[in-house]
Design a protein around this motif. Structure first.
Motif, PDB file in Angstrom:
ATOM      1  N   SER A  76       0.883  -1.182  -0.039  1.00  0.00           N
ATOM      2  CA  SER A  76      -0.195  -0.128   0.033  1.00  0.00           C
ATOM      3  C   SER A  76       0.802   1.237  -0.040  1.00  0.00           C
ATOM      4  CB  SER A  76      -0.891  -0.057   1.213  1.00  0.00           C
ATOM      5  OG  SER A  76      -1.716   1.143   1.151  1.00  0.00           O
ATOM      6  N   TYR A  77       0.557   1.969  -1.010  1.00  0.00           N
ATOM      7  CA  TYR A  77       1.487   3.209  -1.113  1.00  0.00           C
ATOM      8  C   TYR A  77       1.004   4.527  -0.469  1.00  0.00           C
ATOM      9  CZ  TYR A  77       3.818   0.326  -4.561  1.00  0.00           C
ATOM     10  OH  TYR A  77       4.665  -0.735  -5.270  1.00  0.00           O
ATOM     11  N   LYS A  78       1.889   5.425  -0.079  1.00  0.00           N
ATOM     12  CA  LYS A  78       1.377   6.650   0.160  1.00  0.00           C
ATOM     13  C   LYS A  78       1.557   7.841  -0.762  1.00  0.00           C
ATOM     14  CE  LYS A  78       2.724   6.455   5.134  1.00  0.00           C
ATOM     15  NZ  LYS A  78       3.637   6.895   6.372  1.00  0.00           N
ATOM     16  N   PRO A  79       0.546   8.589  -0.887  1.00  0.00           N
ATOM     17  CA  PRO A  79       0.787   9.584  -2.242  1.00  0.00           C
ATOM     18  C   PRO A  79       2.135  10.025  -2.131  1.00  0.00           C
ATOM     19  CG  PRO A  79      -1.252  10.090  -0.947  1.00  0.00           C
ATOM     20  CD  PRO A  79      -0.475   8.984   0.013  1.00  0.00           C
ATOM     21  N   ARG A  80       2.763  10.246  -3.269  1.00  0.00           N
ATOM     22  CA  ARG A  80       4.017  10.751  -3.511  1.00  0.00           C
ATOM     23  C   ARG A  80       4.179  11.832  -4.596  1.00  0.00           C
ATOM     24  NH1 ARG A  80       7.527   6.418  -5.985  1.00  0.00           N
ATOM     25  NH2 ARG A  80       9.299   8.024  -5.785  1.00  0.00           N
ATOM     26  N   TYR A  81       3.265  11.622  -5.418  1.00  0.00           N
ATOM     27  CA  TYR A  81       3.195  12.439  -6.782  1.00  0.00           C
ATOM     28  C   TYR A  81       1.880  13.448  -6.574  1.00  0.00           C
ATOM     29  CZ  TYR A  81       3.548  13.993 -11.598  1.00  0.00           C
ATOM     30  OH  TYR A  81       3.627  15.074 -12.579  1.00  0.00           O
ATOM     31  N   ARG A  82       2.030  14.555  -5.748  1.00  0.00           N
ATOM     32  CA  ARG A  82       0.914  15.132  -5.204  1.00  0.00           C
ATOM     33  C   ARG A  82       0.606  16.295  -6.026  1.00  0.00           C
ATOM     34  NH1 ARG A  82       0.528  13.195   0.203  1.00  0.00           N
ATOM     35  NH2 ARG A  82      -1.067  14.888   0.761  1.00  0.00           N
ATOM     36  N   ILE A  83       0.020  15.984  -7.344  1.00  0.00           N
ATOM     37  CA  ILE A  83      -0.105  17.011  -8.268  1.00  0.00           C
ATOM     38  C   ILE A  83      -1.147  17.996  -7.963  1.00  0.00           C
ATOM     39  CG2 ILE A  83       1.093  15.851 -10.181  1.00  0.00           C
ATOM     40  CD1 ILE A  83      -1.348  14.583 -10.982  1.00  0.00           C
ATOM     41  N   PHE A  84      -2.409  17.422  -7.384  1.00  0.00           N
ATOM     42  CA  PHE A  84      -3.450  18.123  -7.054  1.00  0.00           C
ATOM     43  C   PHE A  84      -3.126  19.267  -6.076  1.00  0.00           C
ATOM     44  CE2 PHE A  84      -5.398  14.689  -9.351  1.00  0.00           C
ATOM     45  CZ  PHE A  84      -6.043  15.040 -10.127  1.00  0.00           C
ATOM     46  N   ASP A  85      -2.429  18.791  -4.961  1.00  0.00           N
ATOM     47  CA  ASP A  85      -1.928  19.995  -3.882  1.00  0.00           C
ATOM     48  C   ASP A  85      -1.215  20.961  -4.556  1.00  0.00           C
ATOM     49  OD1 ASP A  85      -3.142  18.376  -2.179  1.00  0.00           O
ATOM     50  OD2 ASP A  85      -1.011  17.329  -1.448  1.00  0.00           O
ATOM     51  N   LEU A  86      -0.232  20.515  -5.678  1.00  0.00           N
ATOM     52  CA  LEU A  86       0.654  21.664  -6.450  1.00  0.00           C
ATOM     53  C   LEU A  86      -0.273  22.635  -7.082  1.00  0.00           C
ATOM     54  CD1 LEU A  86       3.532  19.618  -7.875  1.00  0.00           C
ATOM     55  CD2 LEU A  86       3.886  21.417  -6.353  1.00  0.00           C
ATOM     56  N   ALA A  87      -1.254  21.829  -7.800  1.00  0.00           N
ATOM     57  CA  ALA A  87      -2.329  22.784  -8.553  1.00  0.00           C
ATOM     58  C   ALA A  87      -2.907  23.793  -7.556  1.00  0.00           C
ATOM     59  CB  ALA A  87      -3.208  21.772  -9.367  1.00  0.00           C
ATOM     60  N   GLU A  88      -3.511  23.225  -6.698  1.00  0.00           N
ATOM     61  CA  GLU A  88      -4.249  23.983  -5.855  1.00  0.00           C
ATOM     62  C   GLU A  88      -3.572  25.379  -5.250  1.00  0.00           C
ATOM     63  OE1 GLU A  88      -6.828  23.538  -1.583  1.00  0.00           O
ATOM     64  OE2 GLU A  88      -6.255  21.671  -2.703  1.00  0.00           O
ATOM     65  N   ARG A  89      -2.268  25.148  -4.847  1.00  0.00           N
ATOM     66  CA  ARG A  89      -1.507  26.260  -4.493  1.00  0.00           C
ATOM     67  C   ARG A  89      -1.238  27.025  -5.556  1.00  0.00           C
ATOM     68  NH1 ARG A  89       1.416  21.943  -1.721  1.00  0.00           N
ATOM     69  NH2 ARG A  89       3.210  22.155  -3.401  1.00  0.00           N
ATOM     70  N   MET A  90      -0.803  26.589  -6.847  1.00  0.00           N
ATOM     71  CA  MET A  90      -0.651  27.544  -7.914  1.00  0.00           C
ATOM     72  C   MET A  90      -1.661  28.185  -8.521  1.00  0.00           C
ATOM     73  SD  MET A  90       2.128  24.951  -9.880  1.00  0.00           S
ATOM     74  CE  MET A  90       2.455  26.262 -11.089  1.00  0.00           C
ATOM     75  N   TYR A  91      -2.976  27.650  -8.723  1.00  0.00           N
ATOM     76  CA  TYR A  91      -3.999  28.064  -9.255  1.00  0.00           C
ATOM     77  C   TYR A  91      -4.320  29.766  -9.111  1.00  0.00           C
ATOM     78  CZ  TYR A  91      -8.657  29.078 -10.962  1.00  0.00           C
ATOM     79  OH  TYR A  91      -9.728  29.725 -11.423  1.00  0.00           O
ATOM     80  N   PRO A  92      -4.480  30.235  -7.736  1.00  0.00           N
ATOM     81  CA  PRO A  92      -4.911  31.463  -7.519  1.00  0.00           C
ATOM     82  C   PRO A  92      -3.811  32.369  -7.872  1.00  0.00           C
ATOM     83  CG  PRO A  92      -5.182  30.123  -5.519  1.00  0.00           C
ATOM     84  CD  PRO A  92      -4.570  29.182  -6.421  1.00  0.00           C
ATOM     85  N   ARG A  93      -2.533  32.249  -7.700  1.00  0.00           N
ATOM     86  CA  ARG A  93      -1.500  33.118  -8.277  1.00  0.00           C
ATOM     87  C   ARG A  93      -1.527  33.184  -9.606  1.00  0.00           C
ATOM     88  NH1 ARG A  93       3.654  31.823  -9.629  1.00  0.00           N
ATOM     89  NH2 ARG A  93       3.073  29.712  -8.684  1.00  0.00           N
ATOM     90  N   LEU A  94      -1.387  32.209 -10.434  1.00  0.00           N
ATOM     91  CA  LEU A  94      -1.099  31.814 -11.594  1.00  0.00           C
ATOM     92  C   LEU A  94      -2.511  32.607 -12.620  1.00  0.00           C
ATOM     93  CD1 LEU A  94       0.477  28.586 -12.740  1.00  0.00           C
ATOM     94  CD2 LEU A  94       1.265  30.890 -12.971  1.00  0.00           C
TER      95      LEU A  94
END
Length: 259
Positions: free
Chosen positions: A219-237
């Motif tokens: 069972s893997y833990k999330p490593r490639y946290r792309i949606f977290d990245l997007a959530e942080r980037m979206y408002p600024r971009l």
């Protein structure tokens, strides 16, 4: 994960909350569409740039896995997603799912074929054995896997499985090359744990080497946290690109008006 995508909506009112001039309102649809596309491209690039830091030697298919679809007048949103199709093999959206969301990885096509033939025990998955050669990306070569599936009668196309005649020809040829047959062990047998092995002929007799090991799914833990990245980037971009695109659109309109 095939249904999980990031949609970047054309929503300038929510993005800025300010009052627009008549000229700005006239250019609002085009500017907001351009801003959505620029934001989607920026997030897609960030997802792609993050990949080599998360994965060891990602394959070319994985490196090209992040794609985006542009917003248009008819479709007022841009989409960033993990590619959900592949010419051959498993789409990235499937094999990256555990890395993005966590949980057990999905079965690979060759594992499903081995399971369908009763070779891979229920509730288990297969990982490279200690004796198998790996390619530059840390995976078992496709040619090796095809030989394994063919000899064990697990190819998707039955005509690609070995017959008695083709097996005899191969064994005669491989005897000269000091190679041997593949065989499966479903339960521990002496010093052999469950897996697939190859008999290797040597000048002093024969030995076996591990090709695939059968293991319980991890069972893997999330490593490639792309949606977290997007959530942080979206408002600024989006705010940045919206103001920039609206300014350019207004200036272009003024220039045309003078002409």
């Amino acid at each position: 994960m095939a249904g999980d995508v990031l949609k970047i909506l054309v929503d300038p009112d929510g993005a800025t909350g300010r009052v627009f001039t008549d000229l700005e309102l006239k250019n609002l649809p085009f500017a907001s569409m351009q801003a959505a596309n620029a934001t989607a491209f920026g997030i897609r690039q960030k997802w792609a740039d993050t990949m080599p830091r998360v994965f060891d030697r990602p394959t070319p298919l994985t490196q090209r896995a992040i794609v985006y679809e542009k917003a248009t007048k008819a479709k007022p949103f841009a989409v960033v997603k993990v590619r959900d199709e592949a010419f051959k093999g498993t789409p990235p959206s499937r094999y990256l799912q555990a890395q993005v969301k966590g949980g057990p990885r999905l079965m690979k096509p060759f594992e499903n074929r081995l399971a369908a033939q009763g070779i891979l025990p229920a509730g288990m998955q297969a990982v490279p054995g200690k004796g198998v050669d790996l390619d530059g990306f840390g995976n078992i070569a496709g040619s090796t896997m095809n030989r394994v599936l063919s000899q064990l009668g697990a190819r998707f196309d039955p005509l690609q499985n070995e017959t008695d005649t083709s097996r005899a020809r191969r064994q005669k040829r491989e005897a000269k090359q000091r190679r041997g047959d593949y065989f499966a062990v479903k339960q521990k047998r002496g010093g052999l744990r469950p897996g697939i092995y190859q008999r290797v002929r040597t000048g002093f007799g024969s030995a076996v080497r591990s090709i695939l090991a059968f293991v319980r799914p991890a069972s893997y833990k999330p490593r490639y946290r792309i949606f977290d990245l997007a959530e942080r980037m979206y408002p600024r971009l989006f705010a940045f690109h919206f103001e920039n695109e609206l300014r350019k659109a207004v200036e272009t309109s003024k220039f045309r008006g003078r002409a």
